[in-house]
Design a protein around this motif. Structure first.
Motif, PDB file in Angstrom:
ATOM      1  N   LEU A 154       7.522 -38.045  -3.375  1.00 46.54           N
ATOM      2  CA  LEU A 154       7.686 -37.923  -4.815  1.00 46.54           C
ATOM      3  C   LEU A 154       6.375 -38.221  -5.534  1.00 46.54           C
ATOM      4  O   LEU A 154       5.999 -37.532  -6.496  1.00 46.54           O
ATOM      5  CB  LEU A 154       8.779 -38.882  -5.280  1.00 46.54           C
ATOM      6  N   GLY A 208       3.920 -35.667  -7.793  1.00 50.55           N
ATOM      7  CA  GLY A 208       3.380 -35.966  -9.113  1.00 50.55           C
ATOM      8  C   GLY A 208       1.869 -35.784  -9.157  1.00 50.55           C
ATOM      9  O   GLY A 208       1.329 -35.255 -10.141  1.00 50.55           O
ATOM     10  N   THR A 227       5.725 -41.447 -15.585  1.00 49.10           N
ATOM     11  CA  THR A 227       6.479 -40.214 -15.401  1.00 49.10           C
ATOM     12  C   THR A 227       7.246 -40.165 -14.084  1.00 49.10           C
ATOM     13  O   THR A 227       8.352 -39.624 -14.027  1.00 49.10           O
ATOM     14  CB  THR A 227       5.532 -39.002 -15.469  1.00 49.10           C
ATOM     15  N   VAL A 228       6.690 -40.746 -13.022  1.00 47.36           N
ATOM     16  CA  VAL A 228       7.281 -40.599 -11.690  1.00 47.36           C
ATOM     17  C   VAL A 228       7.783 -41.923 -11.127  1.00 47.36           C
ATOM     18  O   VAL A 228       8.959 -42.064 -10.772  1.00 47.36           O
ATOM     19  CB  VAL A 228       6.252 -39.970 -10.714  1.00 47.36           C
TER      20      VAL A 228
END
Length: 279
Positions: free
Chosen positions: A179, A183, A196-197
């Motif tokens: 993940l 990003g 954001t991640v």
């Protein structure tokens, strides 16, 4: 071919998850009216037992006043205009201290959870500081910050810091690396990657940390209001103990429990909104 067509095997019926029935309807214990009423059963039973014990004279009134006596103490303080001030002051201290401690805890958790150097340098020291009892900070805070709101808010912030730091730092260490790489492939770095991640990925752990931090803030409140305080529920506890007012002691305990439950419920509302947006 279906399962019922296989000789010797039986068709497997769909199972309920516990939250919903096989038809998709909420299970009995998950229905909102059942949750609300069920949550009141034990408190009502305890209140009834409390009333019965005191009415039957099983415990002397000077050790355990009845619910009516505690209610009368609340009415008396309300009429004097004192109870509202105690509640407001304590709530303000908890919320401000909680906000400060949670924000600092989130920042330190990001350093420790995302940086190996931060983990090596900070984790041992923070583990040692976490083991210090809340009352041990009182003399030092009095010496450094004197008598005032700063010392009280600092102590509450210390209590709120560690649950957020511990839960979020541990969760950040286990964020899916795929993940994170996804990003980075979109050009996200540093703060933007974290916001954001990584932070949305640990949102359930963050909310759990906030719940624990808020509960810890209420626990540290009583210790904080021992610091030469003249208002607040912690002061009401200690002042009532010195004057032998057990009814006011019980009143302060009940109010702390109610306020803790209300603020925990507010965190639950925020949790639903955050999960709806980010999960």
């Amino acid at each position: 071919m279906s399962a019922r067509d296989i000789p010797g095997d039986r068709a497997i019926a769909p199972r309920s998850s516990g939250l919903t029935t096989a038809g998709g309807r909420p299970a009995f214990w998950s229905r909102r009216p059942v949750v609300v009423v069920g949550g009141l059963v034990v408190p009502v039973l305890l209140l009834a037992a409390w009333q019965w014990v005191t009415a039957a004279g099983l415990v002397p009134a000077y050790q355990l006043p009845g619910p009516v006596a505690v209610w009368d103490a609340a009415v008396d303080l309300l009429q004097r205009g004192e109870l509202g001030h105690h509640v407001a002051i304590s709530t303000q201290r908890v919320l401000v201290g909680f906000a400060i401690g949670a924000l600092i805890g989130l920042a330190v958790a990001a350093v420790v959870g995302l940086s190996r150097a931060g983990d090596v340098l900070l984790s041992p020291m923070l583990a040692a500081v976490r083991a210090v009892p809340s009352l041990a900070w009182v003399p030092l805070l009095l010496l450094w910050l004197k008598i005032g709101e700063e010392s009280k808010l600092t102590l509450i912030a210390i209590g709120a810091f560690f649950p957020v730091y511990t839960t979020v730092a541990a969760a950040l260490r286990h964020v899916d690396p795929h993940l994170v790489e996804a990003g980075r492939s979109f050009g996200l770095r540093g703060w933007s990657l974290f916001r954001t991640v990584q932070l949305p990925a640990v949102l359930p752990s963050l909310v759990s940390g906030l719940r624990l931090a808020l509960a810890q803030a209420w626990l540290f409140l009583v210790a904080a209001e021992l610091i030469a305080s003249s208002m607040g529920l912690g002061f009401l506890l200690t002042d009532s103990q010195q004057n032998g007012r057990v009814d006011r002691i019980l009143l302060a305990i009940v109010l702390l429990a109610l306020l803790g439950t209300i603020t925990n419920g507010l965190v639950g509302v925020v949790e639903k909104r955050l999960l709806k947006r980010w999960a």
